[in-house]
Structures are given as structure tokens and as C-alpha cells.
Design a protein around this motif. Structure first.
Motif, PDB file in Angstrom:
ATOM      1  N   ASP A 103      -4.882   4.111  -0.211  1.00 53.12           N
ATOM      2  CA  ASP A 103      -5.322   4.632   1.091  1.00 53.12           C
ATOM      3  C   ASP A 103      -4.460   5.827   1.515  1.00 53.12           C
ATOM      4  O   ASP A 103      -4.976   6.850   1.992  1.00 53.12           O
ATOM      5  N   ALA A 104      -3.150   5.668   1.350  1.00 52.52           N
ATOM      6  CA  ALA A 104      -2.246   6.754   1.736  1.00 52.52           C
ATOM      7  C   ALA A 104      -2.446   7.983   0.845  1.00 52.52           C
ATOM      8  O   ALA A 104      -2.361   9.120   1.304  1.00 52.52           O
ATOM      9  N   ALA A 105      -2.732   7.772  -0.436  1.00 53.13           N
ATOM     10  CA  ALA A 105      -2.968   8.890  -1.342  1.00 53.13           C
ATOM     11  C   ALA A 105      -4.225   9.658  -0.951  1.00 53.13           C
ATOM     12  O   ALA A 105      -4.264  10.893  -1.010  1.00 53.13           O
ATOM     13  N   ALA A 106      -5.273   8.908  -0.551  1.00 52.18           N
ATOM     14  CA  ALA A 106      -6.496   9.573  -0.109  1.00 52.18           C
ATOM     15  C   ALA A 106      -6.228  10.423   1.123  1.00 52.18           C
ATOM     16  O   ALA A 106      -6.736  11.547   1.249  1.00 52.18           O
ATOM     17  N   ASP A 107      -5.404   9.892   2.048  1.00 53.59           N
ATOM     18  CA  ASP A 107      -5.065  10.660   3.255  1.00 53.59           C
ATOM     19  C   ASP A 107      -4.225  11.896   2.923  1.00 53.59           C
ATOM     20  O   ASP A 107      -4.374  12.948   3.555  1.00 53.59           O
ATOM     21  N   ALA A 108      -3.341  11.776   1.936  1.00 47.09           N
ATOM     22  CA  ALA A 108      -2.438  12.874   1.585  1.00 47.09           C
ATOM     23  C   ALA A 108      -3.053  13.857   0.602  1.00 47.09           C
ATOM     24  O   ALA A 108      -2.482  14.921   0.338  1.00 47.09           O
ATOM     25  N   GLY A 109      -4.212  13.523   0.052  1.00 45.73           N
ATOM     26  CA  GLY A 109      -4.829  14.400  -0.930  1.00 45.73           C
ATOM     27  C   GLY A 109      -4.121  14.388  -2.268  1.00 45.73           C
ATOM     28  O   GLY A 109      -4.140  15.381  -2.998  1.00 45.73           O
ATOM     29  N   LEU A 110      -3.481  13.266  -2.623  1.00 50.32           N
ATOM     30  CA  LEU A 110      -2.741  13.149  -3.873  1.00 50.32           C
ATOM     31  C   LEU A 110      -3.583  12.410  -4.913  1.00 50.32           C
ATOM     32  O   LEU A 110      -3.976  11.262  -4.690  1.00 50.32           O
ATOM     33  N   PRO A 111      -3.886  13.004  -6.042  1.00 51.73           N
ATOM     34  CA  PRO A 111      -4.606  12.283  -7.091  1.00 51.73           C
ATOM     35  C   PRO A 111      -3.786  11.100  -7.612  1.00 51.73           C
ATOM     36  O   PRO A 111      -2.559  11.207  -7.792  1.00 51.73           O
ATOM     37  N   VAL A 112      -4.457   9.979  -7.857  1.00 51.18           N
ATOM     38  CA  VAL A 112      -3.820   8.784  -8.429  1.00 51.18           C
ATOM     39  C   VAL A 112      -4.614   8.367  -9.654  1.00 51.18           C
ATOM     40  O   VAL A 112      -5.850   8.213  -9.597  1.00 51.18           O
ATOM     41  N   LEU A 113      -3.901   8.173 -10.773  1.00 47.15           N
ATOM     42  CA  LEU A 113      -4.517   7.766 -12.029  1.00 47.15           C
ATOM     43  C   LEU A 113      -3.963   6.416 -12.445  1.00 47.15           C
ATOM     44  O   LEU A 113      -2.746   6.194 -12.381  1.00 47.15           O
ATOM     45  N   ALA A 114      -4.823   5.532 -12.851  1.00 45.29           N
ATOM     46  CA  ALA A 114      -4.377   4.243 -13.373  1.00 45.29           C
ATOM     47  C   ALA A 114      -4.115   4.395 -14.866  1.00 45.29           C
ATOM     48  O   ALA A 114      -4.965   4.898 -15.617  1.00 45.29           O
ATOM     49  N   VAL A 115      -2.912   3.962 -15.285  1.00 45.61           N
ATOM     50  CA  VAL A 115      -2.534   4.035 -16.697  1.00 45.61           C
ATOM     51  C   VAL A 115      -2.613   2.623 -17.256  1.00 45.61           C
ATOM     52  O   VAL A 115      -1.882   1.725 -16.805  1.00 45.61           O
TER      53      VAL A 115
END
Length: 518
Positions: A103-115
Motif C-alpha cells: 500500500d505504501a509503495a503504491a502511494d509512493a510510486g515505488l515499483p515492487v517486484l516479488a522474487v
């Protein structure tokens, strides 16, 4: 010929390496175009301290277990540091990426990848390293082609501008050439709004990393040889992004080409100055065929059939032997900067400028720029033809003499020169010297004689006003003036006597300011 720019490694390129099994859980619009400059696995607190902009952080989240506040805080920290993406390893400490972090990544515009668990972090790092190495190898392979491309720029109309623009394309960065004082001579791309001089405060001569206000890059001296007179700098910068590994090598390869451009330009400028100086000397000497001289002048952008005007720049009397040369160089830069068509040379130990198309008087702003280091500037009359050039130069010498005597305004136009100053200026000093010495000597043999005459003339022959200025009784001044009239052998109200005194004082003043010898 157009040099192809190397393709930067982007986040989408990492995702397209399907053997890694990376799953984008947060991917803002346009995130696939983010540049990836490296990968680093970090499990410590405040990981942004160890990451450069455009890098990907890998973590298993070991320090985030049971701490939702830390999970939610991490994306904002990474986004503020310009991190390209967060790769989160699942299957060890977390079966899935925690929701507060997503949720915080979506707000910050930070891409998140699951490894996935089957993909070791070292494989992700190795894949990015191979891709970056391959990209930089392609850049290196292009370097020889780029050098040929830049050498071709020497034949273009604006070679320095061409070199800088092509460097900016190849490096995907903003590129600038800086003068020794930090002034931008040429640039391509946006530059730091606060300017660049602060980048060059380090006295170290070689190439070095530089940073200012979120901008990072490399600066290298244009001249590879420390003894070279070229003190300019070549700088490549990008905002919130570290320079590539090859930026330094590319700049160091390009710097000698810019130095060659500078030397070529200086050689051409020196040749042009010599041609113009020789032409001006011929005009002042009145030598050469008139049509041939007019044709040479036209080739220099000076039409002798159109109005021309001379300026004379007289160096400060205390200037050293190189004073005139420095004054001439500064005048050339000033006139070139204004796009003024001109000839420039020397005459009687002074600098002479012949302005083309000078139908109107030069403005005070230009004269102020030319009157540097205590120089006086004289402005001659305008006219057409070679004979007018010689007369305008003589006019300007006379005006420069007057300007040298006026500390308030160090320039004077011939049109504003009074008749006494004009007459004195036109007569050689040795021709007037005996008469001037006789008149002033007669005044000096009487105590207070010179001061009495000056006050008398300054107050328009009003004895009362002159006496007040001298703090004398009017009768005392009348007595002094009568004795001076006897010494001169003529009445102080005689127009001839008055004219003689005015001219004598003007000749003395002129002699005190070093009138140039013909």
C-alpha cells in the motif's frame, strides 16, 4: 552520419528476463522506463544510505517481521532516494509481500517486484551486471566510431556545439563546456539552476566526480596537458542519477577534440585579427590601391562606402607594457560579443577601433565596457571613405585626450569637444610650447597670479564673485589683476588676451595627460 546512442538498461528489461521469475506487484505508469544502474541486497535499517539512485534493492524482509510501521515506512524512504525498484524475496521470512508495504509503495510510486524462493539474489545481481556490462561494452565499441564522428564536427560551422550535442546524446546526460570562471560556453540539456562554478573549486586538475543539488556527473579538463593555456572544463551531469561507468572515459576521449577545436578557433581568430590589423594600418597610412583596400575591408564586413566611425582607447598612463595588448583583447571580446563589425589595431601606443555601419553614436553602455582598467575612450566623427577613416581617428585621439583628463566620465565624443580644446588638440604641442610657457610664466612670477586669473575666468570676469571664491576683498583682487595685466602687456578684458589665457591653460592641461606623439 549519426552516432547511435547506447540503450540504457531499464526496469522493463529486468522484468523481461523471465528465467528470474520476477513478479511485478506494484508497477506505476511509466515505471518500466526507469533506468537500472545496479542491484544491491540489503537487510539493514535505513537501507537508502547504501543505495545510489536508479539502483534496485533486494531484501527478504528479515528486519520487517512483525513491524508493520517499518514495512509501511520503507517505500517512502527508497522513493526519496531515487531507488528504481524494490525486489522482495518471498518464501523465507514472508510467504508474500506484506500488505502495508504494498500500500505504501503504491502511494509512493515505488515499483515492487516479488522474487521467488527459487531465484537466488545473486542471480538477479548477475543478470543486471551482465546486461550493464554488455550495454557499456556496446558504448565502448561505439567510442572509436564516436571519435570519428566528433572529428567530423571540426568541419561543421559550429564544431564545439556539434561535439557537445552528440556527447549529450551518447551519454544520455546534460553536457556543458565551462570557461575558467565557470561561465557556460556551450551546453546541451538542462543544467542545475544554481549554476556550475562551484563544481570547479577543487584545484585538482584531472577528471573527477562532481555533485550539486541532486545533480551528479563527471568533470574533466579540456586540455590534457597542464601546460596548455586552455583552462576550460567539460562536464556531463544527470539529475538524481549516477554517471555510467564509461562516462569518464567518453569525456576524456572527447576533451582533446574540444581542445583542438579551441586551438583551431584561436588560430582562425588570430589570423582574422592580423588581417584586420593590417588593413587598418593601411587605411591609416593611406597606402595601397583605393579599390583594393575597399575590397579587403568589404571582405572583413566593413563597407567603406557606408558610415564608419573610429574609437581610440588610451591605456592608463600607469599601465605596464602589456596594457595596450590587454586592452585590445578585451575590446575584441566586447565587440565580438555585441556582434559589431569592426577593425581593431594599434596607433600611437593606443588601441584604435573602426566601427562599421556607425551612423549613430556608440551608446554609453558600450563605451563603459571599453573604458576598463583606467582607459580613456575617444569617439571620432562618422563619415565614408578611406580619408574619413584617418580623420575620424585623429578626432578620436583628441577626444581621448580630453577623456583622460576627466575622472568622472572616461569617454568623450569629438562632437562635444569645445573650440579651445579642439584647437589645442589639432596643433602639435611643440608648436605651442614657447607661447604657453611665456604666458604661464608671467602669471607664475606674481604670487597668487595663476589662481587669480583662473577665478576671474571661471566667474565670467566678475571680480566680486571671483574675490568671494578666493576669500579676498574685491579691491585686493583688482590690484592683483592689474599687476597681471601689466605683466602680460594687455588688458584682461581684451578678447585676444582672454583667448590666449584659455588656450594656454588648455594646452597645459593637455600636456599633463600624455598626448600621443604623431
Amino acid at each position: 552520419m549519426t552516432a547511435a546512442a547506447p540503450t540504457a538498461y531499464r526496469l522493463r528489461d529486468l522484468l523481461e528476463q523471465h528465467e528470474l521469475g520476477l513478479e511485478p506487484l506494484v508497477l506505476p505508469d511509466g515505471a518500466g522506463d526507469r533506468r537500472v544502474s545496479g542491484v544491491h541486497a540489503i537487510e539493514t535499517a535505513q537501507p537508502a544510505r547504501w543505495l545510489a539512485p536508479d539502483w534496485v534493492m533486494l531484501t527478504t524482509g528479515v528486519r520487517l517481521v512483525g513491524d508493520e510501521a517499518a514495512q509501511a515506512a520503507l517505500p517512502a524512504e527508497l522513493a526519496a532516494a531515487g531507488v528504481a525498484a524494490l525486489g522482495f524475496g518471498v518464501g523465507l521470512d514472508f510467504d508474500a509481500v506484506p500488505a502495508p508495504l504494498l500500500d505504501a509503495a503504491a502511494d509512493a510510486g515505488l515499483p515492487v517486484l516479488a522474487v521467488p524462493l527459487r531465484t537466488p539474489f545473486r542471480d538477479v545481481e548477475a543478470a543486471v551486471h551482465r546486461a550493464l556490462a554488455s550495454s557499456e561494452l556496446r558504448t565502448l565499441q561505439r567510442l572509436s566510431s564516436l571519435q570519428r564522428y566528433l572529428v567530423d564536427a571540426l568541419h561543421s560551422v559550429e564544431p564545439q556545439r556539434t561535439v557537445v550535442r552528440r556527447l549529450a546524446t551518447v551519454l544520455e546526460a546534460s553536457v556543458a563546456v565551462l570557461a575558467p570562471d565557470g561561465r557556460v560556453e556551450e551546453s546541451a540539456g538542462a543544467l542545475p539552476p544554481d549554476g556550475l562554478p562551484a563544481l570547479l573549486v577543487d584545484p585538482v586538475r584531472g577528471a573527477r566526480d562532481v555533485a550539486t543539488g541532486g545533480w551528479r556527473g563527471v568533470a574533466t579538463p579540456v586540455a590534457a596537458d597542464p601546460d596548455d593555456a586552455d583552462d576550460r572544463w567539460l562536464v556531463a551531469l544527470a539529475h538524481d542519477r549516477a554517471p555510467s561507468r564509461l562516462t569518464r572515459a567518453v569525456l576524456q576521449a572527447a576533451a582533446p577534440l574540444l581542445a583542438a577545436v579551441g586551438r583551431l578557433d584561436e588560430t582562425l581568430r588570430a589570423q582574422d585579427r592580423a588581417l584586420r590589423r593590417g588593413l587598418l594600418e593601411d587605411l591609416l597610412a593611406g597606402t595601397g590601391d583605393a579599390q583594393e583596400v575597399a575590397a579587403r575591408a568589404a571582405a572583413c564586413g566593413v563597407d567603406l562606402h557606408a558610415p564608419v566611425r573610429a574609437l581610440v582607447l588610451a591605456p592608463d598612463g600607469a599601465a605596464d607594457a602589456g596594457g595596450r595588448e590587454r586592452l585590445e583583447r578585451r575590446a575584441a571580446r566586447t565587440l565580438d560579443g555585441r556582434g559589431a563589425r569592426h577593425l581593431l589595431g594599434g596607433h600611437r601606443g593606443r588601441v584604435v577601433v573602426l566601427l562599421a555601419g556607425a551612423g549613430e553614436d556608440p551608446d554609453d553602455a558600450l563605451l563603459r565596457e571599453l573604458a576598463v582598467d583606467g582607459a580613456a575612450v575617444g569617439v571620432g566623427r562618422t563619415g565614408t571613405g578611406a580619408a574619413t577613416v584617418r580623420q575620424s581617428v585623429e578626432d578620436a585621439h583628441v577626444a581621448a585626450d580630453l577623456a583622460a583628463a576627466d575622472a568622472a566620465v572616461p569617454w568623450r565624443r569629438y562632437a562635444d569637444v569645445g573650440l579651445p580644446a579642439l584647437l589645442v588638440g589639432e596643433v602639435p604641442p611643440d608648436r605651442m610650447a614657447p607661447q604657453v610657457a611665456a604666458v604661464l610664466g608671467a602669471l607664475d612670477r606674481r604670487p597668487g597670479g595663476r589662481e587669480a586669473i583662473r577665478a576671474y575666468l571661471d566667474h565670467e570676469l566678475d571680480v566680486t564673485a571671483a574675490a568671494a571664491a578666493l576669500h579676498l576683498h574685491p579691491n585686493s583682487l583688482r590690484y592683483r589683476l592689474s599687476r597681471l595685466a601689466d605683466a602680460l602687456g594687455s588688458s584682461l578684458r581684451d578678447p585676444t588676451t582672454i583667448a590666449t589665457l584659455v588656450l594656454a591653460f588648455e594646452a597645459e592641461r593637455r600636456a599633463g595627460h600624455g598626448r600621443p606623439r604623431a
